[in-house]
Design an enzyme around this catalytic site. Structure first.
Site, short mmCIF file in Angstrom:
data_model
loop_
_atom_site.label_atom_id
_atom_site.label_comp_id
_atom_site.label_asym_id
_atom_site.label_seq_id
_atom_site.Cartn_x
_atom_site.Cartn_y
_atom_site.Cartn_z
N GLU A 52 6.92 -63.17 -3.34
CA GLU A 52 6.18 -62.11 -4.02
C GLU A 52 4.90 -62.64 -4.67
O GLU A 52 3.87 -61.96 -4.69
CB GLU A 52 7.08 -61.42 -5.06
CG GLU A 52 8.16 -60.59 -4.36
CD GLU A 52 9.19 -60.03 -5.32
OE1 GLU A 52 9.91 -60.84 -5.93
OE2 GLU A 52 9.27 -58.80 -5.46
N GLU A 104 16.99 -60.19 -1.85
CA GLU A 104 17.51 -59.49 -3.05
C GLU A 104 18.62 -58.50 -2.76
O GLU A 104 19.56 -58.38 -3.54
CB GLU A 104 16.36 -58.77 -3.78
CG GLU A 104 15.47 -59.70 -4.59
CD GLU A 104 14.38 -60.38 -3.76
OE1 GLU A 104 14.43 -60.31 -2.51
OE2 GLU A 104 13.48 -60.99 -4.37
#
Ligand code: NAI
Length: 703
Positions: free
Chosen positions: A109, A129
């Site tokens: 990210e 995730e």
């Protein structure tokens, strides 16, 4: 030249370029300290007027590997991440993420918030995730679709699997791979951007390509999420987050993402998965074994018995780069064992897991012998011969004569008393159980079983050896079945009883699989071989309760010549070479006959009853094991079942799950079935009763 330094992030200058270099071993986790370092460095960059491009990179084995999972249970950090990443994205000069190693979660990210992304050719990328019950929460669901389109982004988030650099380029979030030295290559890349007049290229200013974000696509991926992640909602929530990206500004999208991820973190699915994540780390730690106890170095190993388990165990050592000698009783058995090893390596090469050269190197580490005299150098010797006490004692007597002093002597027995095996040697302190699971080279669980004599050094040596062998060790004391198989007794006993009461094998297995078990237990028996279970139960009859129906479904099928997949018929029928389970009226008729013979009363079963009757005894036995001090902590039991028995990680393991449903619910359930079926199998564990009476959680009791 180093301009500014925090503990783990520093700023280097190379002419007009600024290099932000992080160093937070072992895997450059984005801890609070790293974030503080990045903020400090960003401030320094903003006040320096002569910087024309910024390179973000990491020292050590990998670029940022992810967020600090240890912070998950604390206050939310998303806003902090967001502010930091936004500040980086807002910089007025191009920011280039130069990556290597395994770039996961928050690590990827931060790269998405950079303006350009380059990487060493061997770099791997993932947003894992959803497997932790959450969604990427530091901009991943908002920036990735802007870069590569909504559908590809969702596919990537949903699969949660790592992709290599070539695939990342194809997907479109990686600009270039860099051969050779990454720092030099990154500086060259930055200069080439500058000479081409390229400035910042902010992901946040891009729009999601509407062609990739149709309602039909979101519907299709929602359906896929339900299928891929049954009983869970993180996949569906990821769809919602990406849908938002398609219709909102970055800042609105990021706020929505934060709200979703924080709601997710409180879900059972996320708490369960994170509990297992930490339980696996913790299981290696043995309280009471101080730093003064040193593990013995393991430079060479030996395995006795080149059968199913021995071959797999030898592969584990070879994969770890530890030379291993494989011994069997005769040449034919050794040859068969070695042929299995070769086949395993061949299939790893075919599946692209290894190159042929790597496989060759590993195979060369496995030597074979028929002579116990060749084992004198081994630092650890693992016995994996047939399950017979006389044979094992004979083997250990021989090992005692040839093994060097201090070598660890381990047995892979599943059912035999390791104290008795140890007493066949003059050095019981060096004897320990190393219970691998089949296939030994694949299954991560290792039950390490200590006797009353096993020395602290032997325990520490084996617990640490687990790491290079890539196993998750759980330490237990000697008891019949150790942790996993002991808890399986009641679970499988009920499954077999339920088919004798009239349910079909499919009804039982589907109930368990719908609940989340990787495979229904009856299908597991077909796969493992019904004869295997029957032989264990016959050999150990004295260990089991005096119940005439005990494991009699297995016996009925076995006596009718149905051995499972290996001969195409067991609880189900199988077509030659296929694994699909087909319902078989013949099997059902055999089971009916057996239940008439045993006078087992027929009963109608709801899905819920099947699930409760299998899972309640399993959890109840966990409380016995914990109460008897067989394991060091409840979470170890959760590790055994999630890493060795297909218990869903998102339910956190049997002990975690017991608290999710409520210990009083489990206790009441045990008592309810005790009223129906009698006390022989349904007596609640004393510890369970105690915890409910005292209104205590497991953690409170443990502390
Ligand atoms: P297997 O029958 O495939 O292999 C046993 C091997 O031991 C054979 O190659 C045999 O030739 C060899 N052997 C017999 N006597 C010997 C001797 N005196 N010296 C040297 N080698 C000798 O058996 P498997 O399934 O590999 O099981 C081995 C052990 O592992 C047993 O104790 C079993 O309970 C345990 N175990 C088995 C699991 C499984 O799923 N198969 C799982 C966990 C443990």
């Amino acid at each position: 030249m180093t301009l500014s330094a925090s503990q783990c992030v520093r700023l280097e200058r190379n002419g007009e370029l600024a290099l932000v270099v992080a160093h937070n071993p072992p895997v450059n986790t984005i801890t609070a300290e790293v974030r503080a370092g990045l903020r400090e460095v960003l401030d320094a960059i903003r006040s320096a007027r002569d910087i024309r491009a910024i390179i973000l990179m990491c020292e050590g084995s990998t670029f940022f590997s992810g967020a600090d999972i240890g912070e998950f249970s604390g206050p939310p950090r998303e806003v902090e991440y967001r502010t930091l990443f936004n500040a980086m994205e807002a910089l007025e000069v191009p920011v280039i993420a130069a990556m290597h190693g395994t770039v996961m979660g928050g690590g990827l990210e931060i790269a998405l918030a950079s303006h350009y992304r380059i990487a060493a050719p061997t770099t791997r990328f993932a947003l894992p995730e959803v497997t932790l019950g959450i969604i990427p929460g530091a901009g991943g669901t908002q920036r990735l679709p802007r870069l590569i389109g909504a559908e590809r982004a969702l596919d990537f988030i949903m699969s949660a699997k790592p992709v290599g650099a070539p695939q990342a380029m194809e997907l479109g979030f990686l600009d270039q791979t860099i051969e050779g030295d990454l720092k030099t290559g990154a500086c060259d890349y930055a200069r080439s951007l500058l000479s081409a007049g390229k400035g910042p290229r902010r992901t946040g200013e891009m729009r999601v390509d509407p062609a990739t974000a149709s309602d039909e696509m979101f519907q299709r991926l929602s359906d896929q999420a339900r299928k891929l992640y049954p009983n869970r909602s993180a996949g569906l929530v990821a769809v919602e987050a990406v849908r938002k990206a398609a219709h909102s500004s970055l800042s609105e999208g990021l706020e929505y993402e934060t709200a979703l991820v924080n709601e997710r973190k409180t879900s059972v699915e996320s708490r369960g998965a994170i509990h297992v994540f930490f339980a696996e780390r913790e299981s290696r730690r043995v309280p009471g074994l101080g730093d003064d106890i040193r593990a013995a170095p393991i430079k060479s190993a030996a395995v006795i018995g080149a059968g199913t388990m021995g071959g797999g165990i030898a592969i584990c050592f070879a994969n770890a780069g530890i030379p291993v000698t494989l011994l069997d009783a005769n040449a034919a058995a050794l040859e068969r064992g070695l042929a299995n090893v070769t086949r395993t390596y061949q299939s790893m090469v075919e599946r692209g897991r290894l190159t042929a050269a790597e496989a060759g190197q590993r195979e060369k580490l496995i030597r074979t012998t028929l002579d116990y005299g060749d084992l004198g150098d081994a630092d650890v010797i693992i016995e994996a011969v047939f399950e017979s006490m006389d044979l094992k004692r004979e083997v250990f007597t021989k090992l005692d004569a040839v093994a060097r002093r201090g070598a660890v002597l381990a047995t892979n027995t599943s059912t035999l008393d390791i104290e008795t095996i140890a007493n066949a040697t003059s050095r019981p302190a060096d004897v320990i159980g190393m219970h691998f699971f089949s296939p030994a080279n694949v299954m991560p669980l290792l039950e390490v079983v200590r006797t009353t004599h096993t020395s602290p050094v032997a325990i520490k040596t084996v617990m640490e050896l687990a790491k290079p062998l890539r196993k998750t060790p759980v330490l237990a004391k000697v008891c019949y079945g150790f942790v996993g198989n002991r808890m399986m007794e009641g679970y499988a006993r009920e499954a077999q009883r339920i088919v004798l009461e009239g349910a079909t094998p499919r009804q039982v297995d589907s109930a368990l699989e719908d609940w989340g078990m990787a495979m229904g237990i009856l299908a597991v028996f077909d796969m493992a071989g019904i004869d295997v279970g029957v032989n264990v139960h016959r050999a150990n009859a004295s260990q089991y309760p005096p119940d005439p129906a005990y494991y009699q479904a297995d016996v009925a099928l076995h006596d009718a010549g149905r051995l499972g997949q290996k001969n195409g018929k067991g609880y189900y029928r199988y077509e030659a070479g296929k694994r699909a389970r087909l319902d078989d009226p013949e099997a059902i008729e055999i089971l009916r006959r057996k239940s008439r013979e045993l006078n087992v009363p027929a009963r109608a079963h709801s899905t819920e009853e099947i699930q409760e009757r299998c899972l309640f005894p399993l959890m109840n036995e966990g409380f016995r094991i914990l109460g008897e001090g067989i394991v060091m902590r409840a979470a170890d039991i959760d590790v055994v079942w999630t890493s060795g028995y297909g218990f869903p990680r998102y339910r956190g393991g049997p002990m975690f799950h017991a608290e999710v449903i409520g210990l009083d619910t489990l206790l009441k359930g045990m008592r309810r079935y005790r009223d129906i079926f009698g006390p022989m199998h349904w007596e609640p564990a004393p510890l369970l009763v105690e915890l409910v009476e005292k209104k205590m959680t497991i953690a409170e009791w443990e502390s």
